[in-house]
Design an enzyme around this catalytic site. Structure first.
Site, PDB file in Angstrom:
ATOM      1  N   ASP A   1       1.029  -4.234  12.722  1.00  0.00           N
ATOM      2  CA  ASP A   1       0.086  -4.636  13.480  1.00  0.00           C
ATOM      3  C   ASP A   1      -1.414  -5.257  12.381  1.00  0.00           C
ATOM      4  OD1 ASP A   1       0.002  -2.652  16.323  1.00  0.00           O
ATOM      5  OD2 ASP A   1       1.261  -2.062  14.440  1.00  0.00           O
ATOM      6  N   PHE A   2      -1.109  -4.617  10.787  1.00  0.00           N
ATOM      7  CA  PHE A   2      -1.451  -4.678  10.117  1.00  0.00           C
ATOM      8  C   PHE A   2      -2.182  -6.509   9.598  1.00  0.00           C
ATOM      9  CE2 PHE A   2      -1.799  -0.508   8.076  1.00  0.00           C
ATOM     10  CZ  PHE A   2      -2.076  -0.030   9.867  1.00  0.00           C
TER      11      PHE A   2
ATOM     12  N   GLU B   1      -5.221  -6.369   2.549  1.00  0.00           N
ATOM     13  CA  GLU B   1      -3.774  -6.887   3.313  1.00  0.00           C
ATOM     14  C   GLU B   1      -3.375  -8.447   2.593  1.00  0.00           C
ATOM     15  OE1 GLU B   1      -5.269  -4.634   4.857  1.00  0.00           O
ATOM     16  OE2 GLU B   1      -4.078  -3.226   5.370  1.00  0.00           O
TER      17      GLU B   1
ATOM     18  N   GLU C   1       0.972  -0.970   0.065  1.00  0.00           N
ATOM     19  CA  GLU C   1       0.190   0.218  -0.420  1.00  0.00           C
ATOM     20  C   GLU C   1       1.173   1.042   0.153  1.00  0.00           C
ATOM     21  OE1 GLU C   1      -2.201  -1.193   3.371  1.00  0.00           O
ATOM     22  OE2 GLU C   1      -2.927  -2.676   2.782  1.00  0.00           O
TER      23      GLU C   1
ATOM     24  N   HIS D   1      -1.269   0.473  16.627  1.00  0.00           N
ATOM     25  CA  HIS D   1      -0.105   0.511  15.491  1.00  0.00           C
ATOM     26  C   HIS D   1       1.215   0.727  16.728  1.00  0.00           C
ATOM     27  CE1 HIS D   1      -3.565   2.437  13.038  1.00  0.00           C
ATOM     28  NE2 HIS D   1      -2.717   2.539  12.637  1.00  0.00           N
TER      29      HIS D   1
END
Lengths: 323, 345
Positions: B96-97, B71, B37, B139
């Site tokens: 975290d993603f 993701e 991204e 985050h």
């Protein structure tokens, strides 16, 4: 064009044989399972043969498919050998995954099939990478993602078809809509009647196909695969079909009515094609019997092969984790 | 007559070193591409931490692929392309993603080789930034430990520019899925003050080099206690070691770099020499990778130990936002030093 789309009798018989092979394979392995010869569980595809066979008829070994927890038909349609498929169910080293995959992970890179992905929607996100690799390499290869209607309620379905559309990836999404995700009816958990309608949200062309008619599937898949190969981006085919068995080995199918089952059994794709060919005078009933006998011989040989194959060793469990 | 010619230092930040590694590998091998991204958007920021600035200009948008905020498809596409023989470098904007694509990483990328009976491989890299930086609970995490638990994945934590560059290049060439975790405060100059004034550049030679996966580095030799630490905790451990040296406590500080497969040889040799082990990481305590290191050392070196093994980790809480609370729960130089002093009472 005639009702057989101008296909030669030889070609039609090949489609018929392939569907018959899948049907009898499933019946044989269920019997072996009940006899206690096969470990694990089985998710069977009787009734859905026309989808796998109609789509894979257009694919080369260099084209790839992803499959699901119900992969036996896809594997046999794509060209995984009957012997190595049977041996995999026996957990033998001669199996297509050397006994490490089993029923839910059938596959063979040599014929363009990833180990089947038994997480619902799992193949949808991975297939994006197959399509991306083909696009980056400009190879004209196509990826086909088989999935059930249940997968369309997974995030992976949406992320993948959106990305494939944006990137114009050479992917054909083939939804086998057999109406039930395990015991749950699609209509009970989905606000859109047809899966095909979901494609509009991603500006992806979609088509509803009679999944009980191998010639209809073959025709629709032929157009979709050709378009994907030509760089026109992904297409969604929703094949309306039905699994004649339960979801897995222990399913008594209490969530379906006998009437509904009878309606779908009347659409059985195998006699559907066979009887039509006989009625049209293309072949005689004896030809169909001969095909079936030939299939039974192939299965007998596959079972013998699997039974006589060496077992895995405990040490092999530790191999093939890392490259 | 010989003269000592001082080698001119070429100091790079981790972000610059990573960028060089990616560019070199993309020039070397056409099958390498970048996907994530905000990685190549014109007028964008070159990835969340500027690592990719300049790469789209050289390699074009066909190989620097901007994805939707998806993701699962980032990890899925990387896995699938790797299965087809490409060598994707996937970017996860914040680690975290990664939880959004656990299926793709854990069920697909890690298992495809095994499920295929060794017929397939998944040569992909996934890079992900970790660390608490006053951004609250989502985050901030250091999720390395989730992944060291997964057979079929390799897990790397880079803490300086030299090793970051060398091991990223090795990871791209590795035939397995490799996850590389980088700390947000260590990327470059912007993080310096929050990182406590750590010098964030190291010498990176002009010449090409690789640093192998599975090899630890002794950052500071010592005799009395072994400290194993990564990322910010590594620098805080080095600061604590400096402080403790004044008290006569000699610390050996090891950067494991690869968390799986761990360089057990270097670890065990150090513990056998020092007789004490402290592990410092910014991941939370329970089930963190420090527990695995402690278990391995207890298993192999118990009779060399002169003190209990100590783990210094973030408290078992979601990361709080307020700087006072955040610094109260993450490992600090003071906490590391105090814990080590406790071993010598």
């Amino acid at each position: 064009m005639d009702k057989f789309n101008d296909l030669s009798t030889e070609h039609l018989l090949a489609l018929y044989r392939r569907m018959m092979l899948i049907r009898r394979f499933e019946e044989r392995v269920y019997y072996l399972f009940l006899q206690g010869e096969l470990p694990g569980t089985l998710h069977q595809c009787q009734g859905q043969e026309a989808v796998a066979v109609g789509v894979c008829d257009h694919l080369n070994y260099t084209d790839w498919i992803t499959s699901t927890h119900r992969p036996h038909g896809h594997a046999l349609a794509k060209g995984v050998s009957t012997e190595s498929a049977m041996a995999e169910l026996y957990g033998k080293v001669t199996g297509c995954c050397k006994g490490k995959g089993g029923s839910m992970h059938f596959g063979d890179p040599a014929v363009g099939m990833l180990p089947a992905i038994a997480i619902v929607g799992g193949g949808n996100s991975v297939v994006a990478g197959l399509g991306l690799a083909f696009k980056l390499r400009k190879t004209q290869q196509v990826a086909v993602c088989f999935f059930g209607e249940g997968a369309t309620n997974e995030g992976a379905f949406h992320e993948s078809i959106n990305f494939a559309a944006v990137q114009k990836l050479p992917i054909v999404f083939v939804c086998e809509n057999n109406l039930y995700g395990a015991s749950t009816a699609y209509h009970a958990v989905s606000p859109v009647k047809d899966v095909a309608d979901r494609a509009a949200a991603y500006n992806v062309p979609a088509q509803i196909v009679d999944g009980m008619d191998v010639l209809a599937v073959r025709a629709a898949a032929g157009d979709a695969i050709a378009a994907a190969r030509a760089g026109q981006g992904p297409i969604l085919l929703e094949c309306k079909t039905y699994r004649f068995t339960g979801h897995s080995r222990s399913d008594a199918r209490g969530y379906r009515t006998k009437t509904e089952e009878a309606e779908w059994l009347a659409k059985d794709p195998i006699p559907g094609l066979g009887n039509a060919m006989v009625a049209a005078g293309r072949i005689s009933a004896d030809n169909l019997t001969a095909v079936e006998d030939d299939v039974m011989r192939e299965l007998d040989e596959a079972v013998e092969f699997a039974r006589n194959s060496p077992d895995t060793t405990p040490e092999q469990a530790l191999e093939d984790v890392l490259a | 007559m010989t003269t000592n010619i001082a080698i001119e230092e070429r100091r790079l930040t981790i972000a610059e070193a990573l960028r060089e590694a990616i560019a070199e590998e993309m020039r070397r091998d056409e099958s390498v591409f970048l996907i994530g991204e905000d990685v190549g958007v014109e007028g964008g920021f070159g990835g969340a931490f500027g690592v990719y600035l300049g790469l789209p200009e050289e390699f074009g948008h066909e190989r620097i692929i901007d994805t939707p905020i998806s993701e699962k498809v980032i990890a899925g596409a990387a896995t699938g392309a790797a299965l087809m023989g490409m060598r994707p470098i996937a970017d996860m904007q914040y680690s975290d993603f990664l939880f959004e694509c656990m299926d793709e990483l854990v069920n697909q990328a890690a298992k495809m080789r095994y499920m295929s009976g060794g017929k397939l491989s998944v040569p992909m890299v996934m890079r992900a930034p970790v660390g608490a930086t006053n951004r609250g609970a989502q985050h901030a995490q250091c999720p390395e430990s989730y992944f060291i638990h997964v057979p079929g994945l390799k897990v790397v934590a880079v803490s300086d520019a030299y090793h970051a560059k060398g091991i990223l290049k090795s990871a791209v060439r590795d035939n397995n899925p490799v996850l590389i975790f980088e700390h947000k405060l260590l990327y470059g100059s912007k993080g310096r003050s929050m990182a406590g004034g750590i010098e964030l550049t190291t010498h990176v030679p002009q010449e090409e080099y690789l640093f192998p996966i599975g090899k630890a580095v002794v950052k500071r030799p010592g005799d009395h206690v072994t400290i194993v630490a990564t990322h910010i905790s590594l620098y805080r451990s080095l600061a604590a070691a400096e402080e403790l040296a004044a008290d006569g406590i000699s610390c050996e500080v090891i950067d494991p770099i690869t968390l799986n497969p761990l360089d057990k040889e270097t670890l065990f040799a150090s513990v056998r020499k020092t007789g004490r082990l402290v592990i410092a990481h910014e991941d939370t305590l329970t089930g963190g990778w420090g527990a695995e290191v402690a278990a391995l050392v207890a298993d192999e070196c118990l009779f060399s130990l002169e003190a209990p093994i100590k783990r210094i980790a973030t408290a078992d809480v979601p990361l709080p936002f307020a700087p006072i609370m955040e610094q109260a729960v993450v490992p600090t130089t003071e906490r590391i030093a105090a814990t080590i002093r406790g071993l010598f009472r």
